[in-house]
Design an enzyme around this catalytic site. Structure first.
Site, PDB file in Angstrom:
ATOM      1  N   GLU A 110       0.836  -1.187   0.000  1.00 38.82           N
ATOM      2  CA  GLU A 110       0.000   0.000   0.000  1.00 38.82           C
ATOM      3  C   GLU A 110       0.876   1.244   0.000  1.00 38.82           C
ATOM      4  O   GLU A 110       2.095   1.170   0.193  1.00 38.82           O
ATOM      5  CB  GLU A 110      -0.932   0.005   1.212  1.00 38.82           C
ATOM      6  N   HIS A 155      -4.609   2.883   7.637  1.00 42.57           N
ATOM      7  CA  HIS A 155      -3.495   2.394   8.447  1.00 42.57           C
ATOM      8  C   HIS A 155      -2.568   3.531   8.855  1.00 42.57           C
ATOM      9  O   HIS A 155      -2.431   4.527   8.149  1.00 42.57           O
ATOM     10  CB  HIS A 155      -2.686   1.349   7.666  1.00 42.57           C
ATOM     11  N   VAL A 187       2.813  -7.066 -12.507  1.00 43.04           N
ATOM     12  CA  VAL A 187       2.032  -5.995 -11.897  1.00 43.04           C
ATOM     13  C   VAL A 187       0.850  -5.667 -12.807  1.00 43.04           C
ATOM     14  O   VAL A 187       1.040  -5.260 -13.957  1.00 43.04           O
ATOM     15  CB  VAL A 187       2.886  -4.727 -11.679  1.00 43.04           C
ATOM     16  N   MET A 202       8.397  -2.026  -9.235  1.00 47.95           N
ATOM     17  CA  MET A 202       8.258  -3.481  -9.234  1.00 47.95           C
ATOM     18  C   MET A 202       8.060  -4.008 -10.654  1.00 47.95           C
ATOM     19  O   MET A 202       8.616  -5.055 -11.024  1.00 47.95           O
ATOM     20  CB  MET A 202       7.102  -3.898  -8.328  1.00 47.95           C
ATOM     21  N   ALA A 249      11.253  -4.128 -12.485  1.00 52.74           N
ATOM     22  CA  ALA A 249      12.151  -5.177 -11.999  1.00 52.74           C
ATOM     23  C   ALA A 249      11.721  -6.565 -12.451  1.00 52.74           C
ATOM     24  O   ALA A 249      12.388  -7.557 -12.135  1.00 52.74           O
ATOM     25  CB  ALA A 249      12.223  -5.125 -10.481  1.00 52.74           C
ATOM     26  N   GLY A 250      10.601  -6.649 -13.167  1.00 54.32           N
ATOM     27  CA  GLY A 250      10.159  -7.936 -13.682  1.00 54.32           C
ATOM     28  C   GLY A 250       9.015  -8.575 -12.919  1.00 54.32           C
ATOM     29  O   GLY A 250       8.631  -9.712 -13.216  1.00 54.32           O
ATOM     30  N   PHE A 251       8.457  -7.869 -11.944  1.00 55.93           N
ATOM     31  CA  PHE A 251       7.288  -8.382 -11.240  1.00 55.93           C
ATOM     32  C   PHE A 251       6.089  -8.390 -12.200  1.00 55.93           C
ATOM     33  O   PHE A 251       6.032  -7.610 -13.150  1.00 55.93           O
ATOM     34  CB  PHE A 251       6.935  -7.481 -10.049  1.00 55.93           C
TER      35      PHE A 251
END
Length: 318
Positions: A206, A248, A274, A267, A270-272
């Protein structure tokens, strides 16, 4: 205990309870169609001494006393994992708890968490919700996807999403939404990387904080090689003229690098895996899962019969 019974455990995962406001006694619970007695002690010391095999301490105390009781629990070498459910724990106390846990080698979940779950094995706290949700999300047996979530409520949503788009959850942890959580994304993802049962890693972060960037570095360095699906909620914060404090304590960006959009981009670069938005997350999970099944990384097994827990206890009144 119903969760334990559905997982076909031979005995409950809970050894004892601590309640300092009355004398030592027993509490009766149902175990399937039988009844069992759970010991209740007035002190943690006595509970630990009489149950030396218990290694997990789940603390349901309020923020007023959770610091003292957690520090006491970590003083006993047999306690290896600590779960703190309470919200509103002062940040200074949380940082001291984290420091103590690190020095003693205790794994810590929370504060402000619903806990964690390892389907077919154990659950800490209220993760997974009520029994009907456990059945619907097939949390009574392990799947292939291991997740970490900031939010406890959203972790239960992940249980639902994952079971509908894959073979289910392998393990899941809600680390809590405070500014200083007792454990970080990286701590759990390193465990998942080294666990052969976890085939896909799933992150739900988050806005606020920079822990996602540690995970990015771990992927870039080659320490984590398993496929990661990730999304940071809070992208709508950019619609407001000033920074927004979400529910939160840690859900507020203190600089551009902490925005949800910036972390999602980092992300993805970096290859995530998503997605473009949260509502596309189920589709992304199904896509990655299907690809791993087709290449043989995940071998699907036939779904066993759903275990039943007696819900009608009228027989007990006779």
């Amino acid at each position: 205990l119903d969760f334990d019974f559905m997982c076909k455990r031979r005995k409950p995962s809970v050894e004892a309870m601590v309640f300092p406001f009355s004398g030592n006694h027993y509490v009766k619970f149902y175990w399937g169609t039988e009844e069992i007695l759970m010991p209740v002690y007035t002190t943690t010391k006595e509970a630990v001494e009489k149950h030396p095999d218990a290694s997990v301490f789940v603390n349901f105390a309020s923020f007023r006393s959770v610091y003292e009781t957690s520090i006491e629990a970590m003083a006993y070498p047999s306690i290896k994992t600590l779960g703190i459910i309470a919200e509103g724990v002062p940040e200074q106390q949380t940082r001291e708890l984290i420091k103590t846990a690190e020095s003693k080698g205790v794994g810590m979940i929370g504060p402000a968490t619903v806990g964690g779950i390892k389907p077919g094995c154990l659950r800490i706290g209220n993760t997974g919700g009520m029994l009907d949700n456990i059945v619907m999300s097939r949390l009574y047996r392990p799947g292939s996807i291991a997740y970490v979530s900031k939010s406890g409520g959203m972790s239960n949503e992940l249980n639902n999403i994952v079971c509908r788009n894959s073979d289910g959850v392998y393990e899941g942890v809600a680390i809590g939404g405070d500014r200083y959580p007792g454990s970080r994304f990286l701590d759990h993802f390193l465990r998942y990387q080294d666990d052969a049962g976890a085939k896909v890693l799933l992150l739900l972060g988050e806005v606020g904080g920079t822990d996602e960037y540690d995970l990015v570095e771990a992927v870039k360095s080659g320490r984590i090689t398993k496929p990661i699906i990730a999304w940071c909620v809070g992208t709508c914060a950019s619609c407001f003229a000033t920074e927004v404090q979400f529910g939160h304590a840690g859900a507020q960006a203190r600089g551009d690098i902490e925005t949800a959009a910036a972390k999602n981009k980092a992300m993805k670069d970096a290859g995530f895996h998503v997605p473009d938005s949260f509502d596309k997350l189920p589709e992304m999970i199904a896509k990655v899962y299907t690809e791993l099944v087709q290449e043989g990384t995940i071998v699907e097994t036939p779904e066993a019969e759903t275990p039943q827990v007696p819900m009608d206890y009228t027989w007990a009144k006779k």
